[in-house]
Design a protein around this motif. Structure first.
Motif, PDB file in Angstrom:
ATOM      1  N   SER A 152       4.709 -11.010   7.142  1.00  0.00           N
ATOM      2  CA  SER A 152       4.658 -10.054   6.020  1.00  0.00           C
ATOM      3  C   SER A 152       5.872  -9.154   6.122  1.00  0.00           C
ATOM      4  CB  SER A 152       3.378  -9.212   6.075  1.00  0.00           C
ATOM      5  OG  SER A 152       3.461  -8.303   7.166  1.00  0.00           O
ATOM      6  N   TYR A 234       7.447   2.467   2.091  1.00  0.00           N
ATOM      7  CA  TYR A 234       6.881   1.767   3.253  1.00  0.00           C
ATOM      8  C   TYR A 234       5.708   2.531   3.849  1.00  0.00           C
ATOM      9  CZ  TYR A 234      10.375  -1.896   3.044  1.00  0.00           C
ATOM     10  OH  TYR A 234      11.114  -2.980   2.640  1.00  0.00           O
ATOM     11  N   LEU A 237       2.777   1.422   1.912  1.00  0.00           N
ATOM     12  CA  LEU A 237       2.367   0.055   2.273  1.00  0.00           C
ATOM     13  C   LEU A 237       1.609   0.069   3.604  1.00  0.00           C
ATOM     14  CD1 LEU A 237       5.431  -2.217   1.326  1.00  0.00           C
ATOM     15  CD2 LEU A 237       3.455  -1.607  -0.056  1.00  0.00           C
ATOM     16  N   GLU A 240      -1.847   1.091   3.332  1.00  0.00           N
ATOM     17  CA  GLU A 240      -2.559   0.217   2.398  1.00  0.00           C
ATOM     18  C   GLU A 240      -2.830   0.905   1.057  1.00  0.00           C
ATOM     19  OE1 GLU A 240      -5.910  -1.743   4.200  1.00  0.00           O
ATOM     20  OE2 GLU A 240      -4.711  -2.504   5.856  1.00  0.00           O
ATOM     21  N   ALA A 323       0.712 -11.234   4.895  1.00  0.00           N
ATOM     22  CA  ALA A 323       0.807 -11.039   3.434  1.00  0.00           C
ATOM     23  C   ALA A 323      -0.365 -11.719   2.744  1.00  0.00           C
ATOM     24  CB  ALA A 323       2.114 -11.625   2.935  1.00  0.00           C
ATOM     25  N   ALA A 328       0.562  -5.154  -3.686  1.00  0.00           N
ATOM     26  CA  ALA A 328       1.446  -4.413  -2.791  1.00  0.00           C
ATOM     27  C   ALA A 328       1.999  -3.188  -3.518  1.00  0.00           C
ATOM     28  CB  ALA A 328       2.591  -5.306  -2.335  1.00  0.00           C
ATOM     29  N   TYR A 329       2.563  -3.398  -4.713  1.00  0.00           N
ATOM     30  CA  TYR A 329       3.088  -2.261  -5.470  1.00  0.00           C
ATOM     31  C   TYR A 329       3.005  -2.583  -6.964  1.00  0.00           C
ATOM     32  CZ  TYR A 329       7.576  -4.790  -6.176  1.00  0.00           C
ATOM     33  OH  TYR A 329       8.536  -5.691  -6.543  1.00  0.00           O
ATOM     34  N   SER A 346       1.850  -8.818  -5.653  1.00  0.00           N
ATOM     35  CA  SER A 346       1.024  -8.916  -4.447  1.00  0.00           C
ATOM     36  C   SER A 346       1.914  -8.954  -3.203  1.00  0.00           C
ATOM     37  CB  SER A 346       0.185 -10.188  -4.501  1.00  0.00           C
ATOM     38  OG  SER A 346       1.050 -11.309  -4.383  1.00  0.00           O
ATOM     39  N   HIS A 347       1.298  -8.737  -2.036  1.00  0.00           N
ATOM     40  CA  HIS A 347       2.040  -8.821  -0.771  1.00  0.00           C
ATOM     41  C   HIS A 347       2.635 -10.211  -0.606  1.00  0.00           C
ATOM     42  CE1 HIS A 347       1.115  -4.938   1.131  1.00  0.00           C
ATOM     43  NE2 HIS A 347       0.025  -4.979   0.404  1.00  0.00           N
TER      44      HIS A 347
END
Length: 1390
Positions: A152, A234, A237, A240, A323, A328-329, A346-347
């Motif tokens: 990831s 970061y 991330l 979470e 991942a 993710a964002y 997504s991750h």
């Protein structure tokens, strides 16, 4: 932008002119293909002059006054021949540029339910069609297996942060280009950990943790602070949490900021991360907290600078997972319509995308990359924040602010850091070209890839070529330039690989613009004018499958030579639009199918929004974006292409480069192209107009498409996108709302709008007999109606006794001498004067003596009565009857406005051949004053007598007319079309009129009525001067003029005297509605109660104003006014009282709705209330006793059937006996009073009212048990406009226009040389004036299928209105032609 180099969205067209303008650089020889094409195209046009708009000086926001001379408009002389002048030549030019539509013969003979159909564009049989084979799905190279590839992105960060903590990750620069901070991988890891710990453990609300994993958090960081952004991203991330990067809102009204607010709200964001410096700069409320921006949810702002973060405890470790498919964002994107959506990544996609980019770009560990793009989204984020961390690269981030100050900064940094890769936009290459002379020693030899992020923009090719041209000598290798294509939904779609990474040689296509507009690819020779040169954007991404599908409807695969939307299937695309399931399915889960309908794959594809095709060597070519697509009459045009053409027209002189917006708006079922540009402050009016007309010609020539509207706005007023450029959707929104405030506008509806219905052909006339037969066959009765029979209502002895009003007054003076007939109120509401029967009789006698003795008048002489509304007017009227003279009541001139009001008085006195003027001392002085002499010739007045103090003398004998047919009085009035018409009223007609009104309104001596009308003509005069004497009731007189100083006067009087029947005019009703709208509570406190009113009648000679009557009723319902009380009346010149609505047994407004479009064909079609194109219409009242009405065909004079539109004819004992004109033109109008039907009952003599209307039998019964026939008046025939073979009523067009914008106070329309002229009064600031031009044109097209020829914007109060509240459109037209309106702006639509 106010910087010396405005942000440029588009690459250069003529560098020489730009460089010389900015005093930079030697002039370079490159001149772009496009500029040449435009110059060549313009050379084809002979200078086709277009009429310049004219504007008032105060509107010239910023043009220098010296260069501007206001145009003169003089176009009117009595013979009706236009006097040549600037305007008439303009109109001539305008007429020459309009193509007359060809009129095809209409096949059908007579269709009753004729509906206008908009022309449907038939496809051209010769248009190009794709001929290639159906394409196959293109497969990218497989993603390579890398042995130590992290599971990831966070695992990669952990690895570098712990094993290579000193390695540089990101260098931030200040605006001087100095490196202010270098973030190492160790610092990035430790600070992200701190932030993650703080977010999860230290933020609480009501002792609950504020955030839980999976929550969305807004990241608000300025473009100058990549370090803090990276830590925040970061950190989220690691915790979470889902970061949602957005722009820093600077003011409460940022363009598009409200939409960002909706996105944050729908994502459920409650926390925003930012820096200390940024938080200090945000606008604050009084409490010191950051304000809540418009449309935003309430946010907690958290500053992430070091001192606010807590050190994680020993036992806290973040979970660095593999991942997954979790979000993710979220990246925001603004759509064409301006709505903002969040795309979830997504991750797993994020990791796959980093993998694919690493492979495609050949990234290796510890490489240096220079990033000029916005690091918060798109390629700037993918290369400069995500993939860089994956490969432990060092990113040099160049802020936008530094680029504005020093456009060469990125090249200098590439040189000093020996960067191997740079990520830029064509704009950055363009800017650096302008400044390159300053730097001899820069070298670009270290670059192995120059990634051009907007390589998909069709115009980046000229930037790339020009940049290479200049910098090849500074070490730049041609194969280094790598354009790429990307979209927010599918991330990177394709990128050109350098040869060492196995890329094929670059491709270039020269395509025919015309074929492209039909989505067909045809390579063209470069000599042609209208071509588009595009470069490839390389090959598709590793691990991806790509196909091209049709843009509309089912995603069928395109043919090889067809342009379509590129679709991608790979593990590295976005997942969805956050929270929007419907459009997500359409975009992220498309299933392309073959022509046979077979799915090409079991995997869904993502639509990229990019339009293009796959060329030789499997290279991808992009020719436009779905967001910029404009489909005009079935052909597709790309907004960027149109911008480029506009820029190539002498680009730098009049408008700012890169400050041009092109978009389409839908008007009349088709896209219409609008071009908005920022005008330079020093451009003169003439220059700008010249530029605009050349742009129109260039676009027409190169794209073969018309521009609907071209607008120039003052510098720096277009809404900006966050990093330069224009916020297109916000600009479009402002255009549609009328909030753009242009300083120059050119509309070309005549050339663009090609789908209007065919002009109507006049049918060969159907004879009147066939009409009747047709109606009988259709089972329709002939449209005929009558009021009650007078003879049955009253014995005829009474009528014979009351034949002469002079006799009636004497009889009342003897039998009821002290019975009060009149009460006149002043503005305070107190009684100013009264008159009983005997008082009135005695005053009349004195007047008669004065006329005979002082005036030496004979029987039958005409006398003008010039009095303010009051008892004197009434007394002198009867004085004239006593003396055997013929009275003419005339409104006195307005002392403050003699110039316009006195000539009318003079004209009536002359036309009526008055031998004498009776008036007050004050008015007599005014008529002979110096001021009067400037307006009229005061020496030619007839004898003027004042009646202020007359001797008390008895009249020897009162004159008795020998026959009832003898003339009693003349009634003069100016029609709305500006014609002064006097009608003759005999003694018989006068008493018949009084009798009908008495019977209809049930007037007796015991009754009281209140009259708020002008007493000079028509029904107003009859009610004020005649009816009380005839019926004996008491009239409370309220002069409408007094309402100007006391609006509530009339209603207070009605309440105080408990009046059951009252009369007013529309202008009085409007004054009450506007002036008392907010004061009903206050009136109630003062005891005003209107529950006594049974009937309130509006006296009018026009179609009932339904909206005004309804708002009046609703407003005063609170004061007890019954909904059934308000009704309308109808009268005209030939018969002043045809209908008077007296309270019927049925309630409320009798209104129906009918189809407006049918009305133009003289048809009546009833439709449901509120349906599109419907027009509500209220019946005009109950027909008076003794009155017969029939509807006749305007041309054949045959009778028409029920519910058919025709001219209203009337027969009644109180018809006027004819026009009284001085020029002996009675012959012209004789049939107005003595018309006979051409078929059927040819014996009855009718008077033609000149009004269009229809009769409709209803289900209701009146008092006698008969079915009630409702008469609907549609409008005056004289007023109607003949356009495109159809008949329009001005009021319908005006109603639409008034609804178009809140600042339009009033509107009037008229025609002139086949052009529709719309005059609007602007009630707002003058900078809104030009906004109205497009809105007015749009609404008239949409609702009436008419093209407006001229839009004239004037100050409030310019449109002349007569005393009845009717617009004097012909006066306005004369004023316009004689240049007397002093307009704010006149726009001539092309």
């Amino acid at each position: 932008s106010s910087s010396p180099h405005p942000p440029c969205l588009y690459p250069p067209f003529n560098f020489a002119s730009i460089a010389s303008e900015l005093n930079w650089g030697e002039s370079s020889d490159t001149i772009d293909v496009h500029t040449e094409a435009v110059q060549a195209a313009l050379a084809k046009y002979k200078e086709r002059k277009m009429p310049m708009p004219s504007k008032r000086r105060s509107v010239l926001v910023h043009s220098s006054v010296e260069t501007y001379t206001p145009p003169v408009i003089r176009l009117f002389c009595l013979a009706g021949v236009p006097v040549n002048s600037r305007v008439s030549s303009k109109i001539q030019q305008l007429l020459n540029t309009l193509k007359r539509p060809k009129r095809p013969p209409l096949k059908e003979f007579f269709v009753d339910d004729f509906e206008e159909l908009l022309e449907v564009q038939q496809p051209d049989p010769n248009q190009p069609k794709p001929e290639g084979n159906q394409m196959n799905v293109l497969k990218g190279e497989p993603l390579g297996v890398v042995t130590n590839w992290p599971p990831s992105l966070l695992a990669a960060l952990q690895r570098w942060g712990t094993t290579q903590p000193k390695a540089p990750c990101l260098t931030a620069l200040d605006t001087t280009g100095k490196a202010i901070y270098t973030l190492t991988y160790g610092k990035l890891w430790s600070r992200s950990l701190k932030l993650a710990y703080t977010l999860l453990n230290k933020l609480t609300a009501k002792n609950e943790p504020l955030l839980k994993p999976g929550d969305r958090v807004a990241l608000v960081f300025p473009n100058s602070d990549p370090v803090m952004f990276m830590v925040a991203f970061y950190g989220c991330l690691l915790a979470e949490l889902i970061p949602v990067p957005i722009e820093v809102p600077l003011t409460r009204k940022d363009a598009g900021s409200q939409q960002i607010g909706f996105l944050l709200g729908s994502c459920g964001v409650t926390l925003a991360l930012t820096t200390d410096a940024c938080q200090k700069g945000l606008p604050k409320a009084q409490t010191g907290e950051v304000v809540t921006f418009k449309g935003w949810p309430r946010l907690i702002w958290f500053v992430i600078d070091g001192k606010h973060l807590a050190k994680p405890t020993k036992d806290w470790h973040p979970q660095v997972r593999d991942a997954s498919a979790e979000i993710a964002y979220i990246e925001y994107k603004t759509s064409k319509e301006g709505s903002t959506v969040g795309i979830t990544i997504s991750h797993a996609s994020m990791l796959a995308h980093c993998h694919a980019l690493t492979q495609a770009c050949g990234y290796s560990e510890a490489e240096t990359l220079t990033n000029v793009l916005d690091f918060k989204r798109d390629a700037g984020l993918w290369h400069g924040v995500l993939t860089s961390v994956m490969n432990r690269m060092h990113v040099i981030s160049i802020p936008y602010a530094l680029m504005k100050v020093n456009p060469l900064s990125w090249i200098q940094k590439v040189c000093s850091y020996k960067a191997r890769v740079a990520v830029v936009k064509s704009r950055d290459m363009h800017w650096s070209l302008l400044a390159q002379r300053d730097q001899r020693d820069v070298s670009l030899s270290s670059l192995r890839m120059l990634i051009v992020a907007d390589g998909a923009n069709p115009w980046s090719i000229s930037s790339c070529d020009a940049f290479l041209n200049v910098f090849q000598s500074r070490g730049l290798r041609p194969e280094v330039i790598c354009p790429c294509a990307s979209s927010s939904e599918a991330l990177t779609v394709a990128i050109r690989r350098p040869p060492e990474l196995g890329g094929p040689p670059p491709g270039k296509a020269v395509l025919s613009m015309n074929c492209l507009s039909f989505s067909v690819i045809r390579v063209d020779t470069e000599e042609k004018l209208s071509v588009l040169t595009v470069q490839d954007v390389g090959q598709i991404m590793p691990g991806a499958n790509v196909c091209v599908v049709k843009v509309d409807g089912t995603p069928y695969l395109c043919k090889a030579d067809e342009v379509g939307e590129i679709c991608v299937n790979s593990g590295a695309t976005g997942m969805a639009y956050f929270g929007l399931l419907g459009i997500t399915k359409n975009v992220f889960e498309a299933i392309p199918v073959t022509a046979a309908g077979v799915p090409v794959s079991d995997q869904p594809f993502t639509r990229t929004g990019l339009l293009g095709f796959v060329g030789p060597d499997y290279l991808v070519f992009v020719v436009g974006k779905l967001d910029g697509l404009m489909t005009v009459s079935g052909r597709r045009h790309n907004a960027d292409d149109v911008v480029a053409t506009a820029l190539a027209v002498e680009p730098m002189k009049f408008v700012y480069r890169g400050r041009i917006a092109v978009f389409s708006v839908t008007v009349l079922h088709d896209d219409r192209i609008v071009l908005v540009a920022e005008q330079r402050p020093d451009a003169s009016e003439e220059d700008s107009f010249q530029w605009m007309s050349r742009v129109l010609q260039a676009i027409d020539s190169i794209h073969q498409v018309g521009v609907y509207c071209l607008a120039l706005v003052p510098a720096n007023t277009l809404p900006k996108a966050p990093l330069g450029g224009i916020h297109i959707s916000e600009t479009k929104q402002r255009f549609l709302e009328g909030a753009l405030h242009p300083c120059n506008v050119l509309m070309c509806p005549h050339t663009c709008v090609t789908n209007l219905p065919k002009p109507r052909q006049k049918q060969p006339d159907v004879g009147p007999a066939s009409m009747i037969v047709g109606n009988l066959v259709a089972g329709k009765r002939i449209a005929q109606a009558s009021g009650r029979d007078v003879t049955q209502l009253e014995d005829n002895d009474q009528a014979r006794k009351f034949l002469y009003l002079a006799d009636v007054l004497q009889w009342r003076a003897q039998t009821t001498p002290d019975h009060p007939l009149f009460l006149l109120l002043n503005s305070k509401g107190t009684v100013a004067s009264t008159a009983s029967c005997i008082q009135l009789h005695k005053r009349a006698e004195r007047v008669a003596v004065a006329l005979l003795e002082k005036g030496r008048l004979n029987v039958g002489d005409h006398v003008a009565l010039v009095y303010p509304p009051g008892v004197d007017l009434i007394a002198t009227f009867y004085g004239c009857l006593y003396a055997g003279c013929i009275p003419i009541t005339v409104r006195p001139p307005h002392p403050q406005n003699l110039a316009t009001t006195l000539p009318t008085v003079k004209m009536i006195v002359e036309v009526s051949k008055s031998a004498c003027i009776l008036t007050t001392q004050a008015i007599m002085k005014l008529l002979k004053s110096k001021e009067a002499a400037t307006a009229v010739d005061i020496k030619t007045w007839p004898t003027i007598l004042d009646t202020d103090d007359m001797p008390k003398k008895k009249l020897a004998n009162i004159f008795r007319p020998p026959s009832p047919d003898m003339l009693a009085y003349l009634d003069f009035s100016v029609s709305t079309t500006g014609i002064l018409a006097g009608v003759k009223m005999s003694h018989a007609a006068t008493s018949a009129l009084c009798r009908s009104i008495k019977l209809q309104c049930e007037l007796y001596p015991s009754r009281q009525i209140a009259i708020c009308l002008d007493p000079y003509c028509g029904l107003g005069f009859a009610l004020w001067c005649l009816c009380s004497v005839y019926s004996g009731h008491q009239s409370i007189l309220v002069p409408p003029l007094e309402l100007e100083s006391n609006v509530s006067l009339w209603l207070s009087a009605v309440s105080q005297y408990k009046v059951r029947v009252t009369f007013c005019s529309y202008s009085v009703m409007e004054m009450c509605t506007k002036g008392l709208g907010t004061q009903t509570d206050m009136l109630r406190m003062k005891g005003v109660n209107l529950s006594c009113v049974r009937t309130c009648m509006v006296v009018a000679e026009e179609r009932p104003r339904i909206t005004l009557t309804q708002s009046f009723s609703k407003l005063f319902k609170d004061l007890g006014l019954s909904a059934r009380a308000v009704s309308t009346t109808f009268g005209c010149r030939v018969n002043v009282a045809i209908c008077l609505q007296v309270r019927l047994r049925f309630s409320g407004f009798r209104s129906i709705s009918f189809f407006l479009l049918a009305l133009r064909h003289d048809r009546v079609r009833l439709v449901e209330r509120g349906s599109p194109h419907s027009l509500p219409l209220m019946e005009s009242g109950k027909i008076l006793p003794g009155v017969k009405v029939i509807i006749a065909h305007t041309e054949t004079k045959g009778p028409l059937g029920d519910s058919h539109l025709g001219e209203i004819w009337v027969s009644s004992p109180h018809n006027a006996t004819g026009y009284y004109t001085v020029y002996g033109e009675e012959a012209l109008h004789a049939d107005h009073f003595t018309a006979r039907l051409s078929f059927g009952d040819t014996q009855t003599v009718w008077a033609r009212t000149g009004y269009l209307g229809f009769l409709r039998r209803t289900e209701l019964t009146d008092a006698s048990g008969e079915r009630h026939d409702a008469l609907y008046v549609v409008g005056s025939l004289d007023e109607t406009l003949e356009l495109r073979g159809m008949r329009y009523h001005p009021i319908d067009i005006e109603t639409s226009v008034i609804r178009a914008h809140k600042s339009i106070a009033e509107c009037a329309v008229f025609t002139w040389t086949n052009l529709l002229v719309v005059v609007v009064e602007l009630e707002g600031s003058e900078q809104e004036a030009l906004d109205l031009v497009a809105l007015v044109t749009n609404v008239v097209l949409e609702e009436h299928y008419l093209i407006v020829g001229v839009v004239v914007i004037v100050d409030p109060g310019v449109i002349p209105i007569n005393s009845r509240g009717e617009k004097q459109r012909m006066h306005l037209r004369d004023g316009f032609l004689a240049d007397q309106l002093d307009p704010i702006y006149v726009a001539y639509n092309m």
